[in-house]
Design a protein around this motif. Structure first.
Motif, PDB file in Angstrom:
ATOM      1  N   LYS A 603       0.385 -23.201 -96.689  1.00  0.00           N
ATOM      2  CA  LYS A 603       0.334 -24.448 -95.911  1.00  0.00           C
ATOM      3  C   LYS A 603      -0.772 -24.421 -94.860  1.00  0.00           C
ATOM      4  CE  LYS A 603       5.200 -25.743 -96.064  1.00  0.00           C
ATOM      5  NZ  LYS A 603       6.002 -24.563 -95.684  1.00  0.00           N
ATOM      6  N   THR A 604      -1.025 -23.228 -94.325  1.00  0.00           N
ATOM      7  CA  THR A 604      -1.962 -23.146 -93.199  1.00  0.00           C
ATOM      8  C   THR A 604      -3.425 -23.176 -93.636  1.00  0.00           C
ATOM      9  OG1 THR A 604      -0.342 -21.781 -92.103  1.00  0.00           O
ATOM     10  CG2 THR A 604      -2.532 -21.807 -91.134  1.00  0.00           C
ATOM     11  N   CYS A 605      -3.728 -22.602 -94.771  1.00  0.00           N
ATOM     12  CA  CYS A 605      -5.138 -22.446 -95.172  1.00  0.00           C
ATOM     13  C   CYS A 605      -5.843 -23.806 -95.212  1.00  0.00           C
ATOM     14  CB  CYS A 605      -5.227 -21.779 -96.542  1.00  0.00           C
ATOM     15  SG  CYS A 605      -6.948 -21.677 -97.086  1.00  0.00           S
ATOM     16  N   PRO A 606      -6.936 -23.941 -94.434  1.00  0.00           N
ATOM     17  CA  PRO A 606      -7.589 -25.252 -94.347  1.00  0.00           C
ATOM     18  C   PRO A 606      -8.333 -25.637 -95.634  1.00  0.00           C
ATOM     19  CG  PRO A 606      -8.834 -23.617 -93.114  1.00  0.00           C
ATOM     20  CD  PRO A 606      -7.583 -22.935 -93.578  1.00  0.00           C
ATOM     21  N   VAL A 607      -8.603 -24.662 -96.494  1.00  0.00           N
ATOM     22  CA  VAL A 607      -9.374 -24.993 -97.706  1.00  0.00           C
ATOM     23  C   VAL A 607      -8.566 -24.737 -98.982  1.00  0.00           C
ATOM     24  CG1 VAL A 607     -11.645 -24.670 -96.666  1.00  0.00           C
ATOM     25  CG2 VAL A 607     -10.453 -22.702 -97.644  1.00  0.00           C
ATOM     26  N   LYS A 608      -7.280 -24.576 -98.814  1.00  0.00           N
ATOM     27  CA  LYS A 608      -6.383 -24.362 -99.963  1.00  0.00           C
ATOM     28  C   LYS A 608      -6.830 -23.189-100.838  1.00  0.00           C
ATOM     29  CE  LYS A 608      -4.082 -28.611 -99.749  1.00  0.00           C
ATOM     30  NZ  LYS A 608      -4.052 -28.382 -98.291  1.00  0.00           N
ATOM     31  N   ALA A 609      -7.172 -22.091-100.189  1.00  0.00           N
ATOM     32  CA  ALA A 609      -7.637 -20.938-100.945  1.00  0.00           C
ATOM     33  C   ALA A 609      -6.487 -20.002-101.324  1.00  0.00           C
ATOM     34  CB  ALA A 609      -8.688 -20.172-100.140  1.00  0.00           C
ATOM     35  N   VAL A 610      -5.309 -20.187-100.690  1.00  0.00           N
ATOM     36  CA  VAL A 610      -4.194 -19.299-101.021  1.00  0.00           C
ATOM     37  C   VAL A 610      -3.375 -19.939-102.137  1.00  0.00           C
ATOM     38  CG1 VAL A 610      -2.330 -17.891-100.088  1.00  0.00           C
ATOM     39  CG2 VAL A 610      -4.127 -18.729 -98.567  1.00  0.00           C
ATOM     40  N   ARG A 611      -3.171 -19.169-103.191  1.00  0.00           N
ATOM     41  CA  ARG A 611      -2.349 -19.672-104.295  1.00  0.00           C
ATOM     42  C   ARG A 611      -1.023 -18.950-104.272  1.00  0.00           C
ATOM     43  NH1 ARG A 611      -7.247 -19.563-108.316  1.00  0.00           N
ATOM     44  NH2 ARG A 611      -7.065 -17.394-107.739  1.00  0.00           N
ATOM     45  N   GLY A 612       0.029 -19.651-104.548  1.00  0.00           N
ATOM     46  CA  GLY A 612       1.301 -18.942-104.557  1.00  0.00           C
ATOM     47  C   GLY A 612       2.425 -19.809-105.077  1.00  0.00           C
ATOM     48  N   ARG A 613       3.337 -19.131-105.730  1.00  0.00           N
ATOM     49  CA  ARG A 613       4.551 -19.809-106.164  1.00  0.00           C
ATOM     50  C   ARG A 613       5.708 -19.109-105.489  1.00  0.00           C
ATOM     51  NH1 ARG A 613       5.371 -18.618-111.564  1.00  0.00           N
ATOM     52  NH2 ARG A 613       3.594 -17.194-111.569  1.00  0.00           N
ATOM     53  N   GLU A 614       6.871 -19.738-105.553  1.00  0.00           N
ATOM     54  CA  GLU A 614       8.056 -19.121-104.982  1.00  0.00           C
ATOM     55  C   GLU A 614       8.300 -17.757-105.605  1.00  0.00           C
ATOM     56  OE1 GLU A 614      12.033 -21.231-104.334  1.00  0.00           O
ATOM     57  OE2 GLU A 614      10.585 -22.856-104.723  1.00  0.00           O
ATOM     58  N   LYS A 615       8.710 -16.816-104.764  1.00  0.00           N
ATOM     59  CA  LYS A 615       9.131 -15.488-105.209  1.00  0.00           C
ATOM     60  C   LYS A 615       8.023 -14.644-105.838  1.00  0.00           C
ATOM     61  CE  LYS A 615      13.979 -16.608-105.787  1.00  0.00           C
ATOM     62  NZ  LYS A 615      14.768 -17.288-106.795  1.00  0.00           N
ATOM     63  N   VAL A 616       6.795 -15.137-105.870  1.00  0.00           N
ATOM     64  CA  VAL A 616       5.701 -14.338-106.424  1.00  0.00           C
ATOM     65  C   VAL A 616       4.674 -14.123-105.298  1.00  0.00           C
ATOM     66  CG1 VAL A 616       3.890 -14.195-108.170  1.00  0.00           C
ATOM     67  CG2 VAL A 616       6.025 -15.437-108.651  1.00  0.00           C
ATOM     68  N   ALA A 617       4.271 -12.879-105.136  1.00  0.00           N
ATOM     69  CA  ALA A 617       3.314 -12.583-104.077  1.00  0.00           C
ATOM     70  C   ALA A 617       2.080 -13.476-104.234  1.00  0.00           C
ATOM     71  CB  ALA A 617       2.905 -11.118-104.136  1.00  0.00           C
ATOM     72  N   HIS A 618       1.597 -13.963-103.054  1.00  0.00           N
ATOM     73  CA  HIS A 618       0.484 -14.910-103.102  1.00  0.00           C
ATOM     74  C   HIS A 618      -0.845 -14.189-103.298  1.00  0.00           C
ATOM     75  CE1 HIS A 618       3.541 -17.582-102.140  1.00  0.00           C
ATOM     76  NE2 HIS A 618       3.364 -17.750-100.829  1.00  0.00           N
ATOM     77  N   THR A 619      -1.866 -14.970-103.643  1.00  0.00           N
ATOM     78  CA  THR A 619      -3.202 -14.393-103.778  1.00  0.00           C
ATOM     79  C   THR A 619      -4.203 -15.319-103.107  1.00  0.00           C
ATOM     80  OG1 THR A 619      -3.412 -15.499-105.892  1.00  0.00           O
ATOM     81  CG2 THR A 619      -2.840 -13.144-105.947  1.00  0.00           C
ATOM     82  N   ILE A 620      -5.345 -14.750-102.724  1.00  0.00           N
ATOM     83  CA  ILE A 620      -6.375 -15.544-102.054  1.00  0.00           C
ATOM     84  C   ILE A 620      -7.567 -15.699-102.993  1.00  0.00           C
ATOM     85  CG2 ILE A 620      -7.969 -15.627-100.106  1.00  0.00           C
ATOM     86  CD1 ILE A 620      -5.896 -14.028 -98.517  1.00  0.00           C
ATOM     87  N   ASP A 621      -7.979 -16.919-103.196  1.00  0.00           N
ATOM     88  CA  ASP A 621      -9.153 -17.196-104.030  1.00  0.00           C
ATOM     89  C   ASP A 621     -10.408 -16.941-103.197  1.00  0.00           C
ATOM     90  OD1 ASP A 621     -11.257 -18.256-105.387  1.00  0.00           O
ATOM     91  OD2 ASP A 621     -10.192 -20.073-106.044  1.00  0.00           O
ATOM     92  N   GLN A 622     -11.087 -15.849-103.481  1.00  0.00           N
ATOM     93  CA  GLN A 622     -12.204 -15.424-102.630  1.00  0.00           C
ATOM     94  C   GLN A 622     -13.364 -16.421-102.657  1.00  0.00           C
ATOM     95  OE1 GLN A 622     -11.900 -13.134-100.485  1.00  0.00           O
ATOM     96  NE2 GLN A 622      -9.977 -12.284-101.241  1.00  0.00           N
TER      97      GLN A 622
END
Ligand SMILES: Cc1cc2nc3c(=O)[nH]c(=O)nc-3n(C[C@H](O)[C@H](O)[C@H](O)COP(=O)(O)O)c2cc1C
Ligand code: SF4
Ligand code: FES
Lengths: 643, 264
Positions: A603-622
């Protein structure tokens, strides 16, 4: 703004005896049978909504027809908890309330009218009327129904503090000279004019060990004596209220909250030196300080405490305000004098001291705001009393403005010789959010950054210089482990490239070239040899500049290179910013084991670079990530790291 | 040379320069003493006609007095009893080289600077030129000469730090410039550009154009009208200026001398 002092009172005080009468009268007025409610309305208070609180109070008192006095004061130093309201009621300890709003203030006065002092809103109560100055009233053993309210002087923030320069800030109305007189103001001047010789005052100040609070720590008495002995008339007495150091605001607080202390100090100094005119040089960006000083000067003149024949003696002294040009370098003594003369603020070599040839070529004595504010207390309490406070060569207290990553930001006045740890942890509550302490920049752009291993360093003039920093005016910026020291050095160096007056090659050109190298390091383009060139430039700028600005300009760089060399090398050799600040050298990653997939970073990332679903560790799109670090700040599980 | 800063007679004091014991008048500028002794000292912001300024930092020396040793510019240092000056210590040489390198990197193509740099053992600067500032090295000689000697104050420093430059008020055509050319004469790098065009003196660098007066004899424009006016104003009734250019005046003088010679 209109002075709140009654016009009928503004007659001249014609003698020292008459002054004593005025003192008794002012006291009885201050500790009257009326409830006095006041709001801390310094620049910091106003920024936090004090004007609304004051308006609400005035309105409520008016519409409810209460016979309360509503006043505004300066800042009590605890900027974190503003707006602050305090209530001084007959027969009760003075109570301070924090986090006030206009609505709460209205409720408070209504409640007080019915005898309820709202202990649940209080920050603390004062056993005596001030934190230092002797007072009439003592409630240490009789809280009179307010026993649930903690003693202000026992709060962690105040416990280790000793308020000399800040003695009245937040306690009296700076627009009312009688409140200053009521709390002991101008009694030192009266005593001096009645019974002390000028030379003896200089001896007294010498015995107290008072050193200048403007940065260099010069012995005040030595400067006064040199100026007294210099040939020439007129002689000038100046007050340095330029305070150009970013993040510092102690002088502002004194000028706003206790302006008469400065005027009283200067008048005593002028008497000792043999001067009859002075200037207070105030930074352009301090309109409230100028206003409060101006009101104070006019009131002091009306009361015969400034101007011709002070208190009926044959000593005359008057002060004018000179508004600064808004430049850091104008705080330097010779630049300041050039600026008052109407020239651009450019320093000159000081082979000839300003005590011989200063303002308009005349003998001149310049002291800092805080230095002047100490003088009346030394006269009142005695040199020995003062000399017992502080360390071996640094006597008395020093005010620090502590900002950055600490729980309680604000103004702190402590005896010199306390440690950095005392200030940062005990008083200011340490680093918030469970982060680790990384370093503290003392002395602003002229000072250095000190690491954790030096937290137990006693804070005094010599020890700070030995450690590669300086006292400066007393600014302290605390950093946590999310701050990069190379970026810190770059920031201050950049500030100095703009604030150098540009007169001398060393400072003007040298600092710009230092900045170029620091920029190369922060964006990962530097090589190992650049560190050597940087070091060469630092030493050169330090040795070859005309004034203190250039001479100390390398401190931020030299100190960070000394204490955090590995961090520089990480930038250069690994192309990595360990703190995750320098964007070109940072890559944020999620530590999968720690991530609870709460989704806050998404929710916080201003450029929507963090991907994530419930219960699965998130990842950052570099590819999308802009290295702002917002996800790291919000992650409650500390699962975002710098790769 | 204009003797504006001659001080009153001062007592002699003992000092040491590069190990040599000498006696000099107190308060004399150390640089003057060094140059008189034949000690080579590089300078860029110094001119004997104006008071010292201490900006270029090339004239640094190592001074020692009692237990204190410090690096200081010699142009604005006054001689006092017991002062010990060294001009070729490693730190003096290092400092001068770095100052020179930094100055040269502002204006790397200026020949006078290249020569001075070569003398000091400075080769190509390690720093690139980075802002467009012409050839100005901010020595302030033009500003000081215009203000203190000419009294016009047509130009001044503006801006702080790296943005510092010399210009007329607001960069507009100067109202007080008389076109005397003292700034051009004193500038060590040739930064100030000027040319004559259609009977007008254009001081391009100061965005100023001044009408010129034609020589009574040969008819070529030879000086700015404003300058003539201002000099005439200063002379008052004490003398009147002829509107003759220096070339023609020299010719007239030769002629008159020749005639006088023949009469004898
Ligand atoms: C670049 C520079 C900025 C300074 N700024 C201030 C300032 O804002 N306030 C101040 O009191 N002193 C400042 N100083 C120190 C003054 O030059 C001077 O030493 C001081 O005001 C003397 O007062 P004191 O003896 O009471 O400390 C500054 C010095 C330098 C070199
Ligand atoms: S050291 Fe910097 S601020 Fe001081 S005179 Fe030189 S250029 Fe100006
Ligand atoms: S000649 Fe002395 S500083 Fe330039």
């Amino acid at each position: 703004m209109i002075s709140t002092a009654g016009k009928k009172d503004t007659e001249r005080i014609k003698s020292v005896q008459e002054f004593q009468g005025k003192q008794a009268y002012s006291r009885s007025k201050f500790y009257s049978d009326k409830v006095r409610v006041s709001v801390g309305a310094g620049t910091c208070g106003l920024a936090n909504g004090a004007a609304d609180v004051l308006a609400g109070l005035r309105d409520e008192v008016g519409t409810s027809g209460l016979d309360f006095l509503v006043r505004q004061t300066g800042c009590i130093g605890y900027c974190q908890v503003e707006p602050v309201v305090d209530v001084l009621a007959p027969g009760l300890p003075r109570v301070f309330y924090h986090y006030m709003s206009a609505g709460k203030a209205r409720q408070l006065v209504r409640a007080i009218a019915e005898g309820d002092f709202h202990p649940d809103w209080a920050l603390g109560r004062l056993s005596r009327d001030q934190l230092l100055v002797r007072s009439e009233r003592d409630f240490s053993s009789k809280p009179n129904g307010l026993s649930t309210v903690p003693k202000l002087e026992e709060l962690p923030f105040y416990k280790a503090q000793l308020k000399i320069a800040l003695r009245n800030c937040g306690f009296i109305d700076p627009h009312d000279i009688e409140e200053y007189i009521a709390t002991g103001g101008y009694s030192a001047l009266a005593q001096v004019l009645a019974s002390i010789d000028p030379e003896d005052i200089i001896d007294l100040v010498e015995k107290s060990g008072l050193r200048g609070r403007g940065g260099g720590g010069f012995l005040t008495a030595r400067k006064w004596r040199a100026c007294r002995q210099a040939h020439g008339y007129p002689k000038y007495v100046l007050c340095n209220g330029d305070e150009g150091d970013p993040g510092a605001f102690m002088d502002r607080s004194i000028m706003e909250g206790n302006p008469h202390a400065i005027l009283e100090g200067m008048t005593i100094g002028a008497y000792a030196i043999g001067s009859d005119s002075g200037y207070v040089y105030v930074r352009l960006e301090y309109p409230l300080a100028v206003e409060n000083l101006q009101i104070a000067i006019e009131q002091a003149r009306a009361y015969g405490l400034l101007g011709p024949n002070i208190l009926g003696t044959d000593f005359s002294f008057d002060v004018e305000i000179s508004r600064g040009a808004g430049a850091f370098v104008c705080g330097e003594s010779t630049a300041l004098m050039a600026s008052i003369e109407g020239y651009s603020g450019e320093p000159r070599a000081k082979h000839i001291h300003t005590s011989e040839k200063g303002l308009f070529g005349q003998p001149t004595n310049l002291n800092n705001v805080e230095t002047w504010a100490n003088v009346p207390v030394i006269v009142n309490e005695g040199a020995q009393w003062f000399a017992r406070i502080g360390g071996e060569h640094s006597k008395g207290t020093k005010v620090f403005s502590v900002v950055g990553k600490v729980k309680n930001t604000g103004l702190v006045e402590v005896p010199m010789g306390v440690t950095l740890r005392d200030i940062i942890y005990d008083i200011c509550g340490g680093v918030p959010d469970g982060r680790a302490f990384k370093g503290v920049q003392t002395g602003g752009p002229s000072g250095g950054c000190l690491p954790e291993s030096l937290l137990d360093l006693p804070v005094d003039f010599e020890r700070l210089v030995e450690a590669g920093s300086m006292m400066g005016s007393g600014g302290m910026i605390v950093m946590d482990d999310h701050s990069c020291v190379v970026e810190l050095a770059r920031y201050f160096t950049e500030f100095l490239t703009r604030e150098s007056c540009g007169k001398c090659t060393a400072c003007r050109e040298g600092i710009v070239r230092m900045l170029e190298i620091l920029e190369q390091i922060t964006c990962g383009k530097a090589v190992r040899e650049d560190m050597d060139l940087l070091d060469e430039l630092c030493c050169y700028v330090k040795d070859n500049s005309i004034c203190g600005l250039g001479k100390s300009a390398a401190n931020p760089t030299l100190s960070t290179v000394k204490y955090y060399r590995d961090e520089y090398l990480a930038h250069i050799e690994q192309r990595r910013c360990p703190a995750g600040v320098c964007r070109e050298l940072t890559k944020f990653v999620v530590i999968p084991d720690r991530c609870k997939a709460c989704g806050r970073c998404v929710k916080t990332c201003p450029v929507k670079a963090v991907r994530g679903r419930e219960k699965v560790a998130h990842t950052i799109d570099q590819d999308k990530c802009v290295r702002c670090g917002a996800c790291r700040e919000v992650c409650p599980f500390d699962s975002i790291a710098v790769a | 040379m204009i003797a504006v800063f001659e001080s009153k007679k001062m007592p002699l004091v003992k000092t040491v320069v590069n190990g040599k014991h000498i006696e000099v008048e107190r308060d004399r500028w150390a640089l003057d003493v060094l140059l008189e002794m034949g000690v080579a000292v590089p300078t860029l912001c110094h001119h004997p006609a104006v008071e010292p300024y201490g900006a270029c930092r090339l004239c640094v020396v190592e001074a020692r007095k009692g237990k204190w040793t410090w690096l200081t510019t010699s142009c604005d240092l006054q001689i006092r009893e017991g002062l010990n000056i060294e001009t070729d210590t490693p730190s003096v040489i290092r400092s001068r080289r770095m100052s020179m390198e930094l100055i040269l990197s502002r204006a790397p193509h200026v020949e006078s600077l290249q020569r001075l740099a070569a003398d000091l053992g400075v080769g190509r600067p390690r720093f690139g030129p980075h802002y467009d500032i012409g050839k100005c090295i901010l020595c302030g000689l033009c500003v000081r000469v215009c203000d203190r000697l000419i009294g016009a104050s047509a130009i001044s420093f503006v801006g702080r730090g790296r943005r510092r430059s010399v210009t007329t008020p607001f960069g507009a055509a100067s109202e007080s410039c008389t076109g005397c050319g003292a700034c051009i004469a004193v500038c060590p790098t040739g930064h100030i550009r000027s040319f004559v065009e259609e009977s007008a003196l254009n001081i391009e660098t100061w965005n100023t154009r001044l009408e010129m007066i034609d020589c009574k004899v040969c008819g070529t424009p030879f000086t700015a009208a404003k300058l003539l006016e201002s000099v005439q104003g200063r002379l008052g009734k004490g003398g009147s200026l002829e509107r003759v250019c220096s070339k023609c005046r020299r010719l007239q003088m030769c002629k008159r001398l020749g005639e006088a010679f023949h009469q004898v």
